[in-house]
Write an enzyme that holds these catalytic residues in place. Structure first.
Site, PDB file in Angstrom:
ATOM      1  N   ASN A   9      41.450  45.139  46.804  1.00  0.00           N
ATOM      2  CA  ASN A   9      40.716  46.031  46.288  1.00  0.00           C
ATOM      3  C   ASN A   9      39.318  46.096  47.051  1.00  0.00           C
ATOM      4  OD1 ASN A   9      38.729  47.667  44.961  1.00  0.00           O
ATOM      5  ND2 ASN A   9      38.235  45.957  43.296  1.00  0.00           N
ATOM      6  N   LYS A  11      36.983  47.930  47.280  1.00  0.00           N
ATOM      7  CA  LYS A  11      35.745  48.548  46.547  1.00  0.00           C
ATOM      8  C   LYS A  11      34.989  49.698  47.437  1.00  0.00           C
ATOM      9  CE  LYS A  11      35.441  43.988  44.544  1.00  0.00           C
ATOM     10  NZ  LYS A  11      34.699  43.039  43.861  1.00  0.00           N
ATOM     11  N   HIS A  94      37.896  47.827  35.825  1.00  0.00           N
ATOM     12  CA  HIS A  94      37.400  46.749  36.851  1.00  0.00           C
ATOM     13  C   HIS A  94      36.155  46.397  36.066  1.00  0.00           C
ATOM     14  CE1 HIS A  94      35.794  44.475  40.174  1.00  0.00           C
ATOM     15  NE2 HIS A  94      36.783  44.380  40.381  1.00  0.00           N
ATOM     16  N   GLU A  96      33.361  45.778  37.398  1.00  0.00           N
ATOM     17  CA  GLU A  96      32.125  46.590  38.104  1.00  0.00           C
ATOM     18  C   GLU A  96      32.120  47.988  37.263  1.00  0.00           C
ATOM     19  OE1 GLU A  96      33.485  46.058  41.964  1.00  0.00           O
ATOM     20  OE2 GLU A  96      32.804  43.886  41.811  1.00  0.00           O
ATOM     21  N   GLU A 166      40.241  38.550  35.693  1.00  0.00           N
ATOM     22  CA  GLU A 166      39.125  38.554  36.851  1.00  0.00           C
ATOM     23  C   GLU A 166      37.787  37.910  36.124  1.00  0.00           C
ATOM     24  OE1 GLU A 166      39.983  41.136  40.632  1.00  0.00           O
ATOM     25  OE2 GLU A 166      38.738  42.430  39.233  1.00  0.00           O
ATOM     26  N   GLY A 172      32.963  37.794  43.908  1.00  0.00           N
ATOM     27  CA  GLY A 172      32.096  38.149  45.060  1.00  0.00           C
ATOM     28  C   GLY A 172      31.060  37.079  45.355  1.00  0.00           C
ATOM     29  N   SER A 212      37.157  35.757  44.041  1.00  0.00           N
ATOM     30  CA  SER A 212      36.933  34.900  45.294  1.00  0.00           C
ATOM     31  C   SER A 212      38.273  34.197  45.725  1.00  0.00           C
ATOM     32  CB  SER A 212      35.996  33.754  44.855  1.00  0.00           C
ATOM     33  OG  SER A 212      34.608  34.465  44.748  1.00  0.00           O
TER      34      SER A 212
HETATM   35  P1  13P Z   1      36.349  39.099  45.323  1.00  0.00           P
HETATM   36  O1  13P Z   1      37.666  38.757  45.948  1.00  0.00           O
HETATM   37  O2  13P Z   1      35.284  39.796  46.432  1.00  0.00           O
HETATM   38  O3  13P Z   1      35.718  38.042  44.629  1.00  0.00           O
HETATM   39  O4  13P Z   1      36.530  40.425  44.530  1.00  0.00           O
HETATM   40  C1  13P Z   1      37.442  40.363  43.462  1.00  0.00           C
HETATM   41  C2  13P Z   1      37.502  41.534  42.920  1.00  0.00           C
HETATM   42  O5  13P Z   1      36.578  42.047  42.156  1.00  0.00           O
HETATM   43  C3  13P Z   1      38.980  42.335  43.187  1.00  0.00           C
HETATM   44  O6  13P Z   1      39.027  43.432  42.204  1.00  0.00           O
END
Ligand code: 13P
Length: 248
Positions: A9, A11, A94, A96, A166, A172, A212
């Site tokens: 992803n 982002k 997601h 976010e 997740e 992150g 992560s």
């Molecule tokens: P990270 O791998 O940067 O922690 O992000 C995970 C994520 O949100 C994947 O959709």
């Protein structure tokens, strides 16, 4: 045996020229893998990514979509539009999106249905916040999110759905859930799916872990009984790291 799926992803990262050179490199690196490799890229990279990924084993996904097919929704992109480009996957719900764009379980459900209607495969995200984990309600949170996201679908549609667990506190932050905790959480998602759709569906549905994931922890995570692969953020932006995760 469920297939292993590794989805990146990106982002809000990567310009089209960066996407092209990334995919060209990755395509060679993962030529021989039997794992499903997916890159979920920004809308502005979709066209070039699809073109570059042609005749490789990299599949391209989007990161969001609107639930209506068309209309007065300034700035939105529909499932029908994604499908018309040749997109195969789309991330839905997601954390976010839930956190910054106020997506509710109801919206996640509408988008999941619209994705399937347009023959896109939704990667539906669920996960608890740190506060929810600390108060011990994580299982209730993720099973409720799963139930509501998939409500109204039939068994056949579930064959084209991927779920991603997740935990919000692991995204992150560099903090990964222990492989045992991640496996337990994913088992509880599978149990919920068994209740709602039956054992055949719960045993065949692909459920990923995200938060992560890096080369150092991917092998252990992906070797757990219920974890079918990963949804990878930060580490999917570095081609060498992403290759290592795919080949883990
Ligand atoms: P990270 O791998 O940067 O922690 O992000 C995970 C994520 O949100 C994947 O959709």
């Amino acid at each position: 045996m469920r297939k292993k799926v590794i989805a990146g992803n990106w982002k809000m990262n990567m310009l089209p020229n960066e996407a092209i050179s990334f995919i060209e490199k990755l395509a060679h690196m993962v030529e021989k893998t039997e794992n499903e490799v997916i890159l979920c890229v920004p809308y502005t990279d979709l066209f070039y990514s699809l073109l570059t990924a042609q005749n490789t084993n990299i599949k391209i996904g989007a990161q969001n979509m609107h639930w209506e097919e068309k209309g007065a929704y300034t700035g939105e992109i529909s499932g029908k539009m994604l499908k018309s480009l040749g997109v195969e996957y789309v991330i839905i719900g997601h954390s976010e999106r839930r956190q910054y764009f106020l997506e509710t379980d109801e919206i996640v459900n509408k988008k999941t249905k619209a994705a399937l209607k347009n023959e896109l495969k939704p990667i539906v995200c669920v996960g608890e916040t740190l506060e929810q984990r600390e108060t011990g309600i994580q299982e209730q949170v993720i099973t409720t999110q799963t139930k509501l996201a998939l409500e109204g679908l039939d068994k056949e549609q579930l064959q084209n759905v991927i779920v991603a667990y997740e935990p919000v506190w692991a995204i992150g932050t560099g903090k990964t859930a222990t492989s045992e905790d991640a496996n337990e959480a994913i088992k509880s998602i599978r149990n919920q799916i068994e209740k709602d759709f039956g054992r055949d569906v719960s045993e065949s549905i692909i459920i990923l872990y995200g938060g992560s994931v890096k080369p150092e922890n991917s092998k252990e995570l992906f070797s757990m009984s219920d974890i079918d692969g990963g949804l990878v953020g930060g580490a999917s932006l570095k081609v060498d790291d992403f290759e290592k995760i795919i080949l883990a």
